[in-house]
Design a protein around this motif. Structure first.
Motif, short mmCIF file in Angstrom:
data_model
loop_
_atom_site.label_atom_id
_atom_site.label_comp_id
_atom_site.label_asym_id
_atom_site.label_seq_id
_atom_site.Cartn_x
_atom_site.Cartn_y
_atom_site.Cartn_z
N GLY A 22 0.64 -0.99 0.58
CA GLY A 22 0.08 -0.19 0.28
C GLY A 22 0.85 1.20 -0.10
N THR A 23 2.02 1.25 -0.21
CA THR A 23 2.72 2.21 -0.08
C THR A 23 3.74 2.77 -1.66
OG1 THR A 23 4.72 1.37 1.24
CG2 THR A 23 3.31 1.92 2.32
N THR A 24 3.52 3.65 -1.71
CA THR A 24 4.82 3.74 -2.92
C THR A 24 6.30 4.85 -2.48
OG1 THR A 24 3.68 6.76 -3.38
CG2 THR A 24 2.30 4.33 -4.49
N VAL A 25 6.98 4.39 -3.30
CA VAL A 25 8.49 5.51 -2.69
C VAL A 25 9.06 6.01 -4.57
CG1 VAL A 25 8.66 4.09 -1.26
CG2 VAL A 25 9.41 3.74 -3.57
N GLN A 26 9.44 6.90 -3.87
CA GLN A 26 10.16 8.05 -5.02
C GLN A 26 11.48 6.76 -5.43
OE1 GLN A 26 10.65 12.19 -4.44
NE2 GLN A 26 8.47 11.98 -4.28
N ILE A 27 11.67 7.47 -7.19
CA ILE A 27 13.73 6.18 -7.19
C ILE A 27 14.58 5.91 -5.98
CG2 ILE A 27 14.86 7.95 -8.21
CD1 ILE A 27 14.98 6.50 -10.77
N GLY A 28 14.56 7.09 -5.56
CA GLY A 28 15.96 7.24 -4.45
C GLY A 28 15.54 5.99 -3.10
N GLU A 29 14.45 6.05 -2.61
CA GLU A 29 14.11 4.78 -1.76
C GLU A 29 14.23 3.61 -2.65
OE1 GLU A 29 13.53 5.16 1.24
OE2 GLU A 29 12.65 3.02 2.06
N LEU A 30 13.45 3.30 -3.23
CA LEU A 30 13.09 1.90 -4.36
C LEU A 30 14.73 1.84 -4.58
CD1 LEU A 30 11.53 -0.29 -5.33
CD2 LEU A 30 11.66 0.64 -8.06
N SER A 31 15.57 2.70 -5.46
CA SER A 31 16.95 2.31 -4.82
C SER A 31 17.76 2.10 -4.16
CB SER A 31 17.78 3.44 -5.68
OG SER A 31 19.35 3.18 -5.46
N ARG A 32 17.39 1.89 -3.07
CA ARG A 32 17.51 1.64 -1.36
C ARG A 32 17.61 0.19 -1.25
NH1 ARG A 32 18.06 6.78 -0.23
NH2 ARG A 32 15.87 6.72 0.14
N ARG A 33 15.69 0.56 -1.79
CA ARG A 33 15.66 -1.31 -1.04
C ARG A 33 15.41 -2.18 -1.45
NH1 ARG A 33 9.11 -0.11 0.32
NH2 ARG A 33 9.69 1.73 1.13
N THR A 34 16.12 -1.70 -3.35
CA THR A 34 16.55 -2.64 -4.17
C THR A 34 17.74 -3.09 -4.58
OG1 THR A 34 16.39 -2.23 -5.58
CG2 THR A 34 14.17 -3.11 -5.43
N GLN A 35 18.56 -2.27 -3.59
CA GLN A 35 19.69 -1.85 -4.05
C GLN A 35 20.27 -2.00 -5.81
OE1 GLN A 35 23.07 -2.58 -1.73
NE2 GLN A 35 20.91 -1.26 -0.76
N GLY A 58 6.06 15.22 -11.68
CA GLY A 58 6.99 14.49 -12.74
C GLY A 58 8.34 12.98 -11.55
N TYR A 59 8.02 13.12 -11.00
CA TYR A 59 8.92 12.53 -10.34
C TYR A 59 8.06 10.71 -10.26
CZ TYR A 59 11.94 16.02 -7.74
OH TYR A 59 12.56 16.83 -7.88
N ARG A 60 9.23 9.70 -10.83
CA ARG A 60 8.72 8.25 -10.58
C ARG A 60 8.27 8.19 -9.01
NH1 ARG A 60 12.16 7.45 -15.28
NH2 ARG A 60 13.12 9.47 -14.71
N ASP A 61 6.66 7.04 -9.23
CA ASP A 61 6.11 6.56 -8.26
C ASP A 61 5.94 4.98 -8.39
OD1 ASP A 61 4.86 7.42 -5.59
OD2 ASP A 61 3.01 7.47 -6.68
N TYR A 62 6.54 5.02 -7.31
CA TYR A 62 6.47 2.65 -7.17
C TYR A 62 5.91 2.56 -6.49
CZ TYR A 62 10.91 4.23 -10.16
OH TYR A 62 12.24 4.51 -11.35
#
Length: 148
Positions: A22-35, A58-62
């Motif tokens: 249920g949450t969404t994150v921006q590219i930086g956070e996804l980058s950290r989570r997935t290495q 315009g920011y990506r929302d994952y």
DNA sequence: TTTCTTACA
DNA sequence: TGTAAGGA
């Protein structure tokens, strides 16, 4: 029915944390989570492997699915599957998934080829390993001391 | 500060 | 893939 119903693919790569529902994150956070470098996350999108939402700015929302997808993509890439084939596999992947339904004929064929390539590589590596092992054995068997 | 696109080593 | 440039 000669073909297996499903093909299991190990994607247990870089699993640091479970996706939070249920949450969404921006590219930086996804980058950290997935290495995974942000550069690559953008690249995967460019290859159609990922299609994140966009925020008003315009920011990506994952979302969770995207995070899962990244892990699947990384796992397949690690197995030597090309981004092109991964593109074919994605629509066949189960939500939680590592299962490819046998219904994807093209994908099945592509994976058979990849499996053969991996087998060849494994055979080569095995020969190299054995050659080195033999050499090491000879060195130990000789009277000559191993120079430092 | 973070992210965006484009482009080059 | 990494990194830099120039904006928002």
């Amino acid at each position: 029915m000669r073909h297996p119903t499903i093909i299991k693919i190990d994607i247990s790569v870089n699993v640091k944390s479970e996706p939070v529902k249920g949450t969404t994150v921006q590219i930086g956070e996804l980058s950290r989570r997935t290495q995974t470098p942000t550069r690559l996350l953008r690249y995967y999108e460019e290859q159609g492997l990922l299609v994140p939402d966009r925020l008003p700015n315009g920011y990506r929302d994952y979302d969770d699915e995207d995070e899962n997808r990244v892990r699947q993509v990384r796992g397949l890439l690690e197995a030597g599957v090309s981004t092109r084939v991964i593109g074919q596999i994605i629509p066949c992947l189960a939500p939680r998934g590592l299962l490819v339904p046998y219904a994807c004929a093209e994908t099945y064929a592509a994976l058979v080829e990849q499996r053969d390539r991996l087998n060849n590589k494994i055979n080569d590596l095995t020969r190299h390993r054995d050659a080195i092992d033999d050499y090491l054995h000879d060195v130990r068997s000789s009277e000559l001391p191993v120079s430092p």
